[in-house]
Write an enzyme that holds these catalytic residues in place. Structure first.
Site, short mmCIF file in Angstrom:
data_model
loop_
_atom_site.label_atom_id
_atom_site.label_comp_id
_atom_site.label_asym_id
_atom_site.label_seq_id
_atom_site.Cartn_x
_atom_site.Cartn_y
_atom_site.Cartn_z
N GLY A 229 17.67 27.78 47.35
CA GLY A 229 16.30 27.47 46.94
C GLY A 229 16.24 26.48 45.79
O GLY A 229 17.22 25.79 45.47
N CYS A 230 15.10 26.45 45.12
CA CYS A 230 14.77 25.37 44.20
C CYS A 230 15.53 25.38 42.87
O CYS A 230 15.52 24.39 42.16
CB CYS A 230 13.27 25.37 43.91
N PHE A 231 16.20 26.49 42.53
CA PHE A 231 16.95 26.49 41.27
C PHE A 231 18.32 25.85 41.41
O PHE A 231 19.01 25.58 40.43
CB PHE A 231 17.11 27.92 40.71
N PHE B 38 14.28 26.24 38.65
CA PHE B 38 13.53 27.48 38.86
C PHE B 38 13.48 27.76 40.35
O PHE B 38 13.24 26.85 41.14
CB PHE B 38 12.08 27.35 38.36
#
Length: 389
Positions: free
Chosen positions: A163-165, A373
């Protein structure tokens, strides 16, 4: 007889892990945000949902995004109607696209990074590949090794479904590899394609619609190594310290699930509040040892999950608007490219710093922070030291 401590010392680099080159790539298909709602509701046969379309138009207008790049063209979507339907079984069609496109786009970025680095690809010792777009065995790391013609004994690390982290995660891992393996040169690639998350609108799941307004496709590649060769390798940023933490009381704030209908994302409305509430603690842990407490005195690279996150972080820390300039520029021109975003921002920052005649790669400043994040809610923190231009 050589001792274990002598062997350990000989295996380790002397200096900090350094970013030596950056390359980025996007699909050719560019989508203008202002006209995207018309296209999206037409291609998904949802034009009769007029109220929902108006909501989506407002989401796009507030997104602070001007354009995005997408592998999915009108032609591809017409050939794959199951991808356009909300939650229709479509994983096979999606997988067929991403297992080819993710390594291909990654190669495009990697070729640029290797060219800037200026060394033969035979000197690459490690490969980190990261994607949230699909899953396969052997993985995208293997496919990229073949596409680039890397040596078969390159040490590979494949990170799926982070994911985005994960733009922060790959830097943390690359730092450890470079500093603990003398002479290591790590190729880092993040490649993201929204073919796994694209789907038609639903009245009952507005968080899915938020993703349709934000996500874009892109790949970024870095070369990371310690002890740069003078006159040959040109450092861009040094990585000084890293951390990962799970924000307290944040379970379920960001979830992603791979289903027959593709990758589904679920976002709670209080994600920006959770991030801004926890960012101060992360900054104190990172910068107190350096004697830094004025966060306007450092340069900023933050994963642009959306404008609300950036707004709340700015407000919480009383940051000057220009602190997030590079971050907002990438959000505006590319959308949210998940793990690849922060690497695009690194590239944007060093380029603008050079163009504007500043003293360092970090907007003329010495120290900086990079934040990722994502699901968990997980926060990645990287302390960066800029390089004189």
């Amino acid at each position: 007889m050589v001792s274990v401590s002598e062997i350990r010392k000989a295996q380790r680099a002397e200096g900090p892990a350094t970013i030596l080159a950056i390359g980025t790539a996007n699909p050719a298909n560019c989508v203008e945000q202002s006209t995207y709602p018309d296209f999206y509701f037409r291609i998904t046969n949802s034009e009769h949902k007029t109220e929902l379309k108006q909501k989506f138009q407002r989401m796009c207008d507030k997104s602070m995004i001007n354009r995005r790049y997408m592998y999915l063209t009108e032609e591809i979507l017409k050939e794959n109607p199951s991808v356009c339907e909300y939650m229709a079984p479509s994983l096979d069609a999606r997988q067929d696209m991403v297992v080819v496109e993710v390594p291909r786009l990654g190669k495009e970025a990697a070729v640029k990074a290797i060219k800037e680095w200026g060394q033969p690809k035979s000197k690459i010792t490690h490969l980190i590949f990261c994607t949230t777009s699909g899953v396969d065995m052997p993985g995208a790391d293997y496919q990229l090794t073949k596409l680039l013609g890397l040596r078969p004994y390159v040490k590979r690390y494949m990170m799926y479904q982070q994911g985005c982290f994960a733009g922060g995660t790959v830097l943390r891992l690359a730092k450890d590899l470079a500093e603990n393996n003398k002479g290591a040169r790590v190729l880092v690639v993040c490649s993201e394609v929204t073919a796994v998350t694209f789907r038609g609108p639903s009245d009952t799941h507005l968080d899915s619609l938020v993703g349709q307004a934000l996500f874009g496709d892109g790949a970024a590649a870095l070369i990371v190594g310690s002890d740069p060769i003078p006159e040959i390798e040109k450092p861009i940023f040094e990585m000084v310290w890293t951390a990962q933490t799970i924000a307290p009381d944040s379970e379920g704030a960001i979830d992603g699930h791979l289903r027959e209908a593709g990758l589904t994302f679920h976002l709670l409305k209080d994600v920006p509040a959770i991030v801004s509430k926890n960012i101060d603690k992360a900054l104190v842990e990172a910068f107190q040892p350096l004697g830094i407490s004025d966060y306007n005195s450092i340069f900023w690279i933050a994963h642009p999950g959306g404008p609300a996150i950036l707004d709340q972080v700015e407000q919480k820390l009383a940051l000057k608007p220009e602190k997030m300039k590079a971050t907002r520029e990438v959000l505006s021109e590319y959308g949210n490219m998940s793990s690849a975003c922060v690497l695009f921002i690194l590239d944007e920052m060093r380029r603008k710093s050079i163009q504007n005649g500043l003293k360092t790669t970090g907007e003329g400043l010495e120290w900086g922070v990079l934040f990722g994040f994502g699901p968990g809610l997980t926060i990645e923190t990287v302390v960066l030291h800029s390089v004189a231009i």
